[in-house]
Design a protein around this motif. Sequence first.
Motif, short mmCIF file in Angstrom:
data_model
loop_
_atom_site.label_atom_id
_atom_site.label_comp_id
_atom_site.label_asym_id
_atom_site.label_seq_id
_atom_site.Cartn_x
_atom_site.Cartn_y
_atom_site.Cartn_z
N ALA A 16 17.07 56.13 6.27
CA ALA A 16 16.07 57.14 6.66
C ALA A 16 15.55 57.91 5.46
O ALA A 16 14.37 58.25 5.39
N ASP A 44 7.19 55.25 5.37
CA ASP A 44 8.43 56.01 5.49
C ASP A 44 8.18 57.51 5.47
O ASP A 44 9.10 58.28 5.69
N SER A 98 10.29 60.71 12.30
CA SER A 98 11.05 60.34 11.09
C SER A 98 10.18 60.33 9.84
O SER A 98 10.70 60.27 8.72
#
Length: 630
Positions: free
Chosen positions: A212, A426, A488
């Motif tokens: 993550a 990301d 996220s």
Amino acid sequence: MHEEARSGPTTARFRRRVWVSVTGALGMAAASTLIPAMLDTAQAAANACSVSYTNASEWAGGFVANVTITNTGTSALSSWTLTFNEGGDQQVTNAWSATVTQSGKAITATNLSYNGSIASGANTTFGFQGTWTSSDAIPTAFAVNGVACNGGTTTSSSPSASASASKSASPSASASASASKSASPSASASASKSASPSASPSGTGSYGAHVADPFTGGNRYLNPSYVSEVNAQVSADGGNAAEAKVGTYQTALWLDHIGAIAGDTNVGLAAYLNGALAAAKSGTPEVAEIVVYDLPGRDCAALASNGEIPATAAGLTEYETQYIQPIAAILSNPAYASLRIVAIIEPDSLPNVVTNQSKSACATATPYYEQGITYALNELHAVPNVYNYLDIAHSAWLGWPSNMSGTPAVYKSVVTATTAGYASIDGFISDTANYTPTTEPFLTNPTLNVGGNPLDSVTFYQYNPTFDEQTYDTQMYNTLVSAGFPSSDRFLVDTSRNGWGGSSRPTALNSSPTTAAAYVAANKIDQRPFRGDWCNQNGAGIGTPPTDEPFGTSSAIEGFVWIKPPGESDGDYPSGSHTHGDPHCDPASTNTDGNGGTYSTGSIPGYDVPAGQWYAYEFQQLVANAYPAL
């Protein structure tokens, strides 16, 4: 780069081998070891060359090669064709910075439109990727424009390697070191080459889980070229300890032109990653940072960082095949599987799509920005250990409610067009190479009424309620998540130059001013004359060092990074000695806010330093004004 002036696997074997460097006269030998004389002495001096061939990386069944042609003659080349025979059974699969064709073992490479001219003493570099089955033996003879370059000696990164080395040779790697930030290479690049790390990876590449937060539990790799720049300045300044501290923090490698991939005058991508491998410690992932920055029509609303690729359909093809594909080819080498590679994707691009469609250059570039970034995300996300962060400007650009509300549609269109959709990114990064503070500690309420007016009404903010990056990132995060982006996808902040310390920094709240303008002036830490000022800002200081989870895991901000290397210039400006550059970098010039307001550029007076070059005075100032102090 600049922003606000436009507001509102298999068993793998890896090597980096400098296999051969050959030099000679085009048509006549300068010594008895060269080819027989064919031209008179003057012609031989006019036509001479040197060719070096480097395997930047190599693995079982594949390789990436870089080739540099140097014009050692006295006459300039207006175009070039390089020919040679592969030494093994290699097959070229794709190339960049040249048109490369193959017939049997014969390889022919011809220049592209932008790199055909090579002045006396200058060079150009191209690269290609290929496959091999039984042999990757190196080529030993080259010709430029039909005439041989001979007489050089074979060199290698390993003392045991030779020109006839093959797959059985001991794997080795070396990495040259130099700064890479902008299309204008650092003047100190050649001096930095001695800081070369080396690595000897072998065995099976093993991809870890795509985590993550790539920085958690990782070691941040230091770009040795930047460390070399810093150390040189420290030495020149008599061993300044605070300056030396800067070199202990990670900065990014900027791939800001096609030649930067191979390492034309700066450290190349493969060499940089080799260094990261060499620095890795058992059990701790090494984190490397790169900046992908060469879109067609790059920086459509400014001058200092305009790119090399035109905003055309042909330019988009060039971006995909000559820039993104080579980067992806190197990153996908299984030897690098243990690294975590953070990719900062195209600063200043999509923000221009959001706000600057009234500018014809930006309207023209928009489809190429969108298609190019989608392509880049597809190629890079396909490499499991690459982490993509999209640039999303900063609070002084997209912080106005009207700009922020228009942002999700643009980013969503680009991201959802990828094969992996939202999974292709990301997160995001704000304040890349900018100066906006992470927090304004004494201006926490933009609607606070002082003297009958809210604070955000003053000229410095112009009703933009996001005074700092923490506020902006939190609001933009909530806006994007509400529009469908995963929770996220958090934010990085480039804090390399947003500290604003020094004697001008307020140390406590001053509540005595009776007008909003005076209250803001007394309490803001951002000392720019205008929030849109972006070039070599006078009085700026280094900000908080790279930090993971600075506000905890519940914050929209995932980490602080130093993407812009402190001490490398934002750009120069047109002057009596040269016509290139950007007037927004001229300390005697002005910036405008689009509403009729005119302000000083805020640039450091007395200097005119090209983009990306080392700027000693600026570095010294940034260190002196660092907050927190170094």
